[in-house]
Design a protein around this motif. Structure first.
Motif, PDB file in Angstrom:
ATOM      1  N   ASN A 118       0.879  -1.284  -0.089  1.00  0.00           N
ATOM      2  CA  ASN A 118       0.091  -0.119  -0.105  1.00  0.00           C
ATOM      3  C   ASN A 118       0.801   1.210  -0.004  1.00  0.00           C
ATOM      4  OD1 ASN A 118      -2.712  -1.283   2.076  1.00  0.00           O
ATOM      5  ND2 ASN A 118      -1.889  -1.843   0.162  1.00  0.00           N
ATOM      6  N   ASP A 120       1.774   2.968  -2.310  1.00  0.00           N
ATOM      7  CA  ASP A 120       1.269   3.824  -3.500  1.00  0.00           C
ATOM      8  C   ASP A 120      -0.071   4.434  -3.142  1.00  0.00           C
ATOM      9  OD1 ASP A 120      -0.172   1.385  -3.398  1.00  0.00           O
ATOM     10  OD2 ASP A 120      -0.592   1.404  -5.547  1.00  0.00           O
ATOM     11  N   ARG A 121      -0.486   4.490  -1.885  1.00  0.00           N
ATOM     12  CA  ARG A 121      -1.478   5.263  -1.243  1.00  0.00           C
ATOM     13  C   ARG A 121      -1.496   6.374  -0.436  1.00  0.00           C
ATOM     14  NH1 ARG A 121      -5.704  -0.259  -0.382  1.00  0.00           N
ATOM     15  NH2 ARG A 121      -4.899  -1.212  -2.029  1.00  0.00           N
ATOM     16  N   THR A 123       0.333   6.953   2.356  1.00  0.00           N
ATOM     17  CA  THR A 123       0.159   6.304   3.702  1.00  0.00           C
ATOM     18  C   THR A 123       0.415   7.256   4.727  1.00  0.00           C
ATOM     19  OG1 THR A 123       2.319   5.204   4.055  1.00  0.00           O
ATOM     20  CG2 THR A 123       0.245   4.069   2.885  1.00  0.00           C
ATOM     21  N   ASP A 129       6.689   6.234   2.200  1.00  0.00           N
ATOM     22  CA  ASP A 129       6.517   7.287   1.228  1.00  0.00           C
ATOM     23  C   ASP A 129       7.904   7.418   0.447  1.00  0.00           C
ATOM     24  OD1 ASP A 129       3.980   7.888   2.122  1.00  0.00           O
ATOM     25  OD2 ASP A 129       4.408   9.564   3.386  1.00  0.00           O
ATOM     26  N   SER A 132       7.448   5.152  -2.347  1.00  0.00           N
ATOM     27  CA  SER A 132       6.746   5.693  -3.248  1.00  0.00           C
ATOM     28  C   SER A 132       7.333   6.261  -4.337  1.00  0.00           C
ATOM     29  CB  SER A 132       5.403   6.188  -2.676  1.00  0.00           C
ATOM     30  OG  SER A 132       4.461   6.489  -3.670  1.00  0.00           O
ATOM     31  N   ASP A 209       0.937  -6.255  -4.253  1.00  0.00           N
ATOM     32  CA  ASP A 209       1.117  -6.043  -2.912  1.00  0.00           C
ATOM     33  C   ASP A 209       1.109  -7.789  -2.386  1.00  0.00           C
ATOM     34  OD1 ASP A 209       1.557  -3.414  -2.249  1.00  0.00           O
ATOM     35  OD2 ASP A 209      -0.701  -3.181  -2.217  1.00  0.00           O
ATOM     36  N   TYR A 255      -0.825   3.569  11.800  1.00  0.00           N
ATOM     37  CA  TYR A 255      -1.591   3.231  10.371  1.00  0.00           C
ATOM     38  C   TYR A 255      -2.093   2.017  10.399  1.00  0.00           C
ATOM     39  CZ  TYR A 255      -2.389   2.956   5.267  1.00  0.00           C
ATOM     40  OH  TYR A 255      -2.896   2.877   4.043  1.00  0.00           O
ATOM     41  N   GLU A 262      -4.120  -3.551   3.001  1.00  0.00           N
ATOM     42  CA  GLU A 262      -4.975  -4.409   2.149  1.00  0.00           C
ATOM     43  C   GLU A 262      -4.287  -5.055   1.334  1.00  0.00           C
ATOM     44  OE1 GLU A 262      -8.019  -2.121   0.005  1.00  0.00           O
ATOM     45  OE2 GLU A 262      -8.394  -0.785   1.788  1.00  0.00           O
TER      46      GLU A 262
END
Length: 298
Positions: A118, A120-121, A123, A129, A132, A209, A255, A262
């Motif tokens: 995750n 890429d979301r 966070t 990050d 990312s 993922d 988090y 997910e």
């Protein structure tokens, strides 16, 4: 076998660590030519890689000339990054520099980069990050690529910090006992990375993922108890305690608790049965747990 796809060896970063080492071994088992990039080519860990059949070369990840030399003639690249031992800005700069060196060499046909589940979301987790940013850069380079986003490493439960606590009969985690986490064995990361490198047309342009299994801290403690023969209990560490020594990790566990990760584990395993996914119980049973005599849990 990977060599039928590439004219040169597969370059592997982090080869003396968990992810890179697992990938290197999986590639060698598949019959690939493998080149390990390391800062310390004369270390005992590097000697072990040579004994396995890998080429080992020196690479300074802050020196573009060094990286280009290390990647010369490579046909593919397994890339990973870490802020631990440096900082987030350095991790990003080194990851981007590695990818730019791969492009500059002109021979790398496919890159597999390991990020985080995750990441890429947006966070807000610093070490997610930073990865990312590297992912985004990779997507702009015109190379064939695959991004893997591992969940929580099972292997972290056997690192020095965890073992210190386990020897006292405690699995100390900043998570409630009943909160499930997507766990992944480093061996499974390596197996999927090697598969993506062996079959680039199957994996090109995909971000995946991955997790081997969902398990709660209570279930992790039970698995280690069964494997080690020691009674291990879970103890929740307050986030304020974690914050005092690592705001980054505190942000991550916050988090995990408030938003959660997910991963479509069943679909993942259905699509890639070749990986032979580990359960937590199988992973723990396959380790040697030297935890010493039982002690009273404080």
């Amino acid at each position: 076998m990977t060599q039928q796809f590439y004219s040169g060896p597969v370059a592997v970063t982090g080869a003396t660590g968990a992810q890179g080492g697992a990938t290197l071994r999986a590639l060698l088992r598949a019959g690939a030519q493998v080149r390990a990039l390391t800062r310390a080519p004369h270390s005992p860990a590097a000697a072990e890689l040579r004994a396995l059949g890998a080429e080992v070369v020196q690479a300074d990840f802050q020196d573009q000339d060094s990286l280009r030399a290390a990647l010369a003639g490579a046909g593919a690249l397994f890339a990973m990054s870490t802020p631990f031992g440096t900082d987030f800005a350095t991790e990003t700069a080194q990851g981007i520099g590695l990818l730019d060196a791969a492009v500059a060499g002109g021979t790398v046909e496919h890159v597999v980069f390991t990020s985080a589940t995750n990441a890429d979301r947006a966070t807000g987790i610093p070490h997610f990050d930073s990865k990312s940013l590297i992912e985004r850069h990779l997507s702009t380079l015109g190379l064939s690529w695959t991004v893997l986003g591992p969940g929580v490493f099972m292997d972290n439960y056997a690192n020095d910090w965890s073992l210190e606590s386990l020897r006292e009969g405690v699995l100390a985690l900043p998570m409630p006992g009943e909160s499930p986490l997507p766990l992944v064995a480093a061996a499974d990361i390596g197996a999927l990375a090697a598969l993506a490198l062996a079959q680039p047309e199957r994996f090109a342009g995909r971000r995946i993922d991955l997790a081997s299994q969902w398990r709660t801290p209570l279930q992790v403690a039970a698995a280690i108890s069964a494997a080690s023969g020691r009674e291990i209990v879970h103890r929740e560490v307050p986030l304020a305690v974690v914050e005092s020594y690592s705001p980054d990790l505190a942000t991550m566990f916050r988090y995990f608790q408030q938003v959660g990760l997910e991963v479509e584990v069943e679909e993942l395993h259905r699509c890639y049965p070749e990986v032979g996914w580990h359960t937590m119980e199988r992973w723990a049973a396959g380790r040697s747990w030297d935890l010493g005599p039982a002690q009273r849990v404080r």
